[in-house]
Design a protein around this motif. Structure first.
Motif, PDB file in Angstrom:
ATOM      1  N   SER A  63       0.836  -1.201   0.000  1.00 52.76           N
ATOM      2  CA  SER A  63       0.000   0.000   0.000  1.00 52.76           C
ATOM      3  C   SER A  63       0.871   1.250   0.000  1.00 52.76           C
ATOM      4  O   SER A  63       1.756   1.408   0.840  1.00 52.76           O
ATOM      5  N   ARG A  64       0.608   2.152  -0.923  1.00 54.40           N
ATOM      6  CA  ARG A  64       1.289   3.443  -0.944  1.00 54.40           C
ATOM      7  C   ARG A  64       0.566   4.429  -0.043  1.00 54.40           C
ATOM      8  O   ARG A  64       1.170   5.342   0.519  1.00 54.40           O
ATOM      9  N   ALA A 103       1.851   3.916   3.497  1.00 50.67           N
ATOM     10  CA  ALA A 103       3.308   3.799   3.615  1.00 50.67           C
ATOM     11  C   ALA A 103       3.817   4.600   4.809  1.00 50.67           C
ATOM     12  O   ALA A 103       3.421   5.752   5.021  1.00 50.67           O
ATOM     13  N   GLY A 104       4.696   3.976   5.608  1.00 51.03           N
ATOM     14  CA  GLY A 104       5.280   4.655   6.752  1.00 51.03           C
ATOM     15  C   GLY A 104       4.397   4.677   7.986  1.00 51.03           C
ATOM     16  O   GLY A 104       4.777   5.267   9.004  1.00 51.03           O
ATOM     17  N   ASN A 145       1.348  11.039   1.629  1.00 55.26           N
ATOM     18  CA  ASN A 145       1.582   9.905   0.719  1.00 55.26           C
ATOM     19  C   ASN A 145       0.818  10.084  -0.577  1.00 55.26           C
ATOM     20  O   ASN A 145       1.324   9.774  -1.669  1.00 55.26           O
TER      21      ASN A 145
END
Length: 217
Positions: A137-138, A141-142, A212
């Motif tokens: 998954s973008r 992300a993080g 993101n």
């Protein structure tokens, strides 16, 4: 050292009368975007990103959206691969139909599926909850798996049926949450992303999520 002259991505928050547009504007600006609130056709078409908010009843949001030509704008943007992000009811109207109080209303039909009542002991689902995001998954992300996001809704999509049927085409990434029952919490599908929760009300986690998205514009 040369200073960067790159402009920040331009994002239009589509103002069709439904949604937390001011909080969305502030959150997007915090995440690094140049933000405009408008229903102007040219501005919405030419922006790097279009955010479609939504608060209230499915049918009322659809009526307001079509009156402002938002359905046409979303369709044209996606036909050209231009990013769109839907939030809360702004996500729900992307599905085929909504059923509220026994009445059915057609949605934008970008994805198959029905928005129906959330079956839980406490409704609406109001407050913080975790999300099950898929690998790759973008959008998430993080962000740690235990991160909580802010939800306010009484209706949801309970099934995901869209498959590409072509291994060369990346299948949509679907995230889930649970409140009484499992429901779709977010979707990443090419240029079209959406969340059932409110990133603009989700603090630092929501800011990261919006960052993101902005980084893809």
């Amino acid at each position: 050292m040369e200073l960067s002259t790159a402009r920040p991505p331009r994002v239009v928050v589509f103002d069709y009368g439904f949604g937390n547009i001011r909080s969305a504007e502030r959150a997007l600006a915090r995440a690094g975007a140049e933000v405009e609130i408008t229903r102007d056709y040219e501005a919405a078409m030419n922006a790097d990103g279009l955010l479609v908010p939504g608060v209230g009843a499915f049918a009322a949001c659809m009526k307001g959206l079509t009156a402002a030509r938002g359905d046409w704008i979303i369709d044209r943007r996606l036909s050209g691969g231009r990013p769109v992000l839907g939030i809360c009811v702004g996500m729900q109207i992307l599905f085929s139909r909504g059923v509220e109080h026994g009445e059915e209303c057609a949605g934008l039909d970008e994805w198959p599926g029905t928005v129906g009542p959330l079956k839980a002991e406490v409704v609406p689902h109001m407050g913080w909850n975790t999300v099950e995001a898929p690998a790759g998954s973008r959008l998430f992300a993080g962000l740690d798996p235990g991160t909580r996001y802010y939800f306010v809704h009484s209706y949801a999509v309970h099934d995901w049926t869209l498959e590409t049927g072509n291994p060369a085409i990346r299948a949509p990434l679907v995230s889930w949450a649970t409140h009484g029952e499992r429901f779709v919490a977010a979707v990443e599908n090419g240029a079209l992303w959406a969340t059932q929760f409110h990133p603009e009300k989700s603090g630092d986690a929501g800011a990261q999520l919006l960052t993101n998205w902005i980084e893809t514009l």
